[in-house]
Design a protein around this motif. Sequence first.
Motif, PDB file in Angstrom:
ATOM      1  N   LYS A  78       5.667  -2.645  -0.714  1.00 14.48           N
ATOM      2  CA  LYS A  78       4.747  -3.199  -1.726  1.00 14.48           C
ATOM      3  C   LYS A  78       3.693  -4.097  -1.084  1.00 14.48           C
ATOM      4  O   LYS A  78       2.501  -3.982  -1.369  1.00 14.48           O
ATOM      5  CB  LYS A  78       5.541  -3.968  -2.799  1.00 14.48           C
ATOM      6  CG  LYS A  78       6.624  -3.128  -3.455  1.00 14.48           C
ATOM      7  CD  LYS A  78       7.419  -3.899  -4.480  1.00 14.48           C
ATOM      8  CE  LYS A  78       8.159  -5.114  -3.941  1.00 14.48           C
ATOM      9  NZ  LYS A  78       9.219  -4.795  -2.958  1.00 14.48           N
ATOM     10  N   THR A  79       4.156  -4.980  -0.201  1.00 13.32           N
ATOM     11  CA  THR A  79       3.200  -5.867   0.478  1.00 13.32           C
ATOM     12  C   THR A  79       2.254  -5.046   1.351  1.00 13.32           C
ATOM     13  O   THR A  79       1.060  -5.353   1.451  1.00 13.32           O
ATOM     14  CB  THR A  79       3.954  -6.920   1.315  1.00 13.32           C
ATOM     15  OG1 THR A  79       4.689  -7.751   0.414  1.00 13.32           O
ATOM     16  CG2 THR A  79       3.009  -7.777   2.135  1.00 13.32           C
ATOM     17  N   THR A  80       2.786  -4.003   1.952  1.00 10.25           N
ATOM     18  CA  THR A  80       1.951  -3.142   2.796  1.00 10.25           C
ATOM     19  C   THR A  80       0.776  -2.572   1.990  1.00 10.25           C
ATOM     20  O   THR A  80      -0.350  -2.498   2.506  1.00 10.25           O
ATOM     21  CB  THR A  80       2.813  -2.002   3.388  1.00 10.25           C
ATOM     22  OG1 THR A  80       3.893  -2.593   4.123  1.00 10.25           O
ATOM     23  CG2 THR A  80       2.001  -1.098   4.291  1.00 10.25           C
ATOM     24  N   LEU A 122      -1.779 -10.175  -6.226  1.00 11.15           N
ATOM     25  CA  LEU A 122      -0.807 -11.264  -6.269  1.00 11.15           C
ATOM     26  C   LEU A 122       0.502 -10.761  -5.682  1.00 11.15           C
ATOM     27  O   LEU A 122       1.105  -9.829  -6.219  1.00 11.15           O
ATOM     28  CB  LEU A 122      -0.578 -11.707  -7.722  1.00 11.15           C
ATOM     29  CG  LEU A 122      -1.821 -12.165  -8.487  1.00 11.15           C
ATOM     30  CD1 LEU A 122      -1.527 -12.238  -9.975  1.00 11.15           C
ATOM     31  CD2 LEU A 122      -2.275 -13.530  -7.970  1.00 11.15           C
ATOM     32  N   ASP A 123       0.916 -11.360  -4.573  1.00  8.01           N
ATOM     33  CA  ASP A 123       2.137 -10.885  -3.929  1.00  8.01           C
ATOM     34  C   ASP A 123       3.265 -11.895  -4.086  1.00  8.01           C
ATOM     35  O   ASP A 123       3.355 -12.850  -3.329  1.00  8.01           O
ATOM     36  CB  ASP A 123       1.884 -10.601  -2.444  1.00  8.01           C
ATOM     37  CG  ASP A 123       3.041  -9.827  -1.819  1.00  8.01           C
ATOM     38  OD1 ASP A 123       3.958  -9.424  -2.550  1.00  8.01           O
ATOM     39  OD2 ASP A 123       3.010  -9.621  -0.597  1.00  8.01           O
ATOM     40  N   GLU A 124       4.096 -11.673  -5.058  1.00  3.89           N
ATOM     41  CA  GLU A 124       5.259 -12.542  -5.300  1.00  3.89           C
ATOM     42  C   GLU A 124       4.882 -14.006  -5.220  1.00  3.89           C
ATOM     43  O   GLU A 124       5.486 -14.769  -4.470  1.00  3.89           O
ATOM     44  CB  GLU A 124       6.359 -12.226  -4.297  1.00  3.89           C
ATOM     45  CG  GLU A 124       6.880 -10.822  -4.484  1.00  3.89           C
ATOM     46  CD  GLU A 124       8.116 -10.556  -3.655  1.00  3.89           C
ATOM     47  OE1 GLU A 124       8.943 -11.455  -3.525  1.00  3.89           O
ATOM     48  OE2 GLU A 124       8.228  -9.441  -3.141  1.00  3.89           O
ATOM     49  N   VAL A 125       3.905 -14.370  -6.014  1.00  6.22           N
ATOM     50  CA  VAL A 125       3.323 -15.705  -5.881  1.00  6.22           C
ATOM     51  C   VAL A 125       4.254 -16.819  -6.335  1.00  6.22           C
ATOM     52  O   VAL A 125       3.976 -17.985  -6.082  1.00  6.22           O
ATOM     53  CB  VAL A 125       1.976 -15.816  -6.633  1.00  6.22           C
ATOM     54  CG1 VAL A 125       0.937 -14.909  -6.010  1.00  6.22           C
ATOM     55  CG2 VAL A 125       2.131 -15.506  -8.113  1.00  6.22           C
TER      56      VAL A 125
HETATM   57 MG   LIG Z   1       6.629  -7.996   0.059  1.00  9.31          MG
END
Ligand SMILES: [Mg+2]
Length: 272
Positions: A60-62, A191-194
Amino acid sequence: MATDPLQKQKPKRKHLAPAHLVAFDQVVKRYGDHVVLDHLDLTVERGRHVTLIGPSGSGKTTILRLLMTLEQVNEGTILVDGVPLTHMTTANGRVRPADEKHRREIRKKIGMVFQQFNLFPNMSVLRNITEAPVSVLGMDRDEAEERARELLDLVGLRDKADAHPTRLSGGQQQRVAIARALAMRPEILLLDEVTSALDPELVAGVLDVLRDIARSTDITLLCVTHEMSFARDISERVMMFDSGRVIESGPPEQIFGAPEQERTREFLSAVL
Ligand SMILES: [Mg+2]
Ligand SMILES: Nc1ncnc2c1ncn2[C@@H]1O[C@H](COP(=O)(O)OP(=O)(O)OP(=O)(O)O)[C@@H](O)[C@H]1O
């Protein structure tokens, strides 16, 4: 018959804005032999709030890092507002690999907030927010400060303009990071797991701010989150991501209420 005068007055638009602000087309991303994104197709419509859910380590972050051009694809194409991230067309019509200037232009459309807020520790809150608009966009400092104060209002921190980030709670720092991203007037906010680095009692305040942004602005949101209730009430569309592909996508009621894929059911029963 005479032509309709209104018809004639219609402004001619050079190009119609594509409906998809983001489009991944058959994107492959590998680290060595490890295939993280496997011919991934994914789209985000302009103005929508889309949430990506899926197991840890699934990529997901990728996806967000590729959009920010922090990583390069191995195969496939990513379009932002209809423009490829990886290629550009030169004045004489030649297609060439994108250079840094091309990537920078595209990145201007994108804001990102990470799990770790990464504020500049040696600058005041206000300066954290005005720095990039002034140095990157060439905005007038007074104008940037006025806008920064409006954004601090939006995130509920008007009285913290002169504070130093180290004196703020994690939740407050994350709200400054959100204001800082918005100060660049991005078309899409990633927004990455903010909230995942925050103490539980600080999570609600940050999520409230994001709900408010979703309601009161027309910015497109692409969120990765483990907060399923947040995903449910902020997004029009939830995408379940697994084994390098989006395996299921639909409105939150469908994904959370009646998922079609066994893998989605399994995942949800583990996290809910
Ligand atoms: Mg991640
Ligand atoms: N720079 C890198 N070099 C090698 N492997 C990497 C690199 N970055 C990520 N990976 C691998 O790619 C996979 C996907 O990582 P990614 O961070 O995108 O997962 P994620 O879905 O965001 O997970 P999480 O929910 O835990 O944040 C993981 O297996 C990770 O180990």
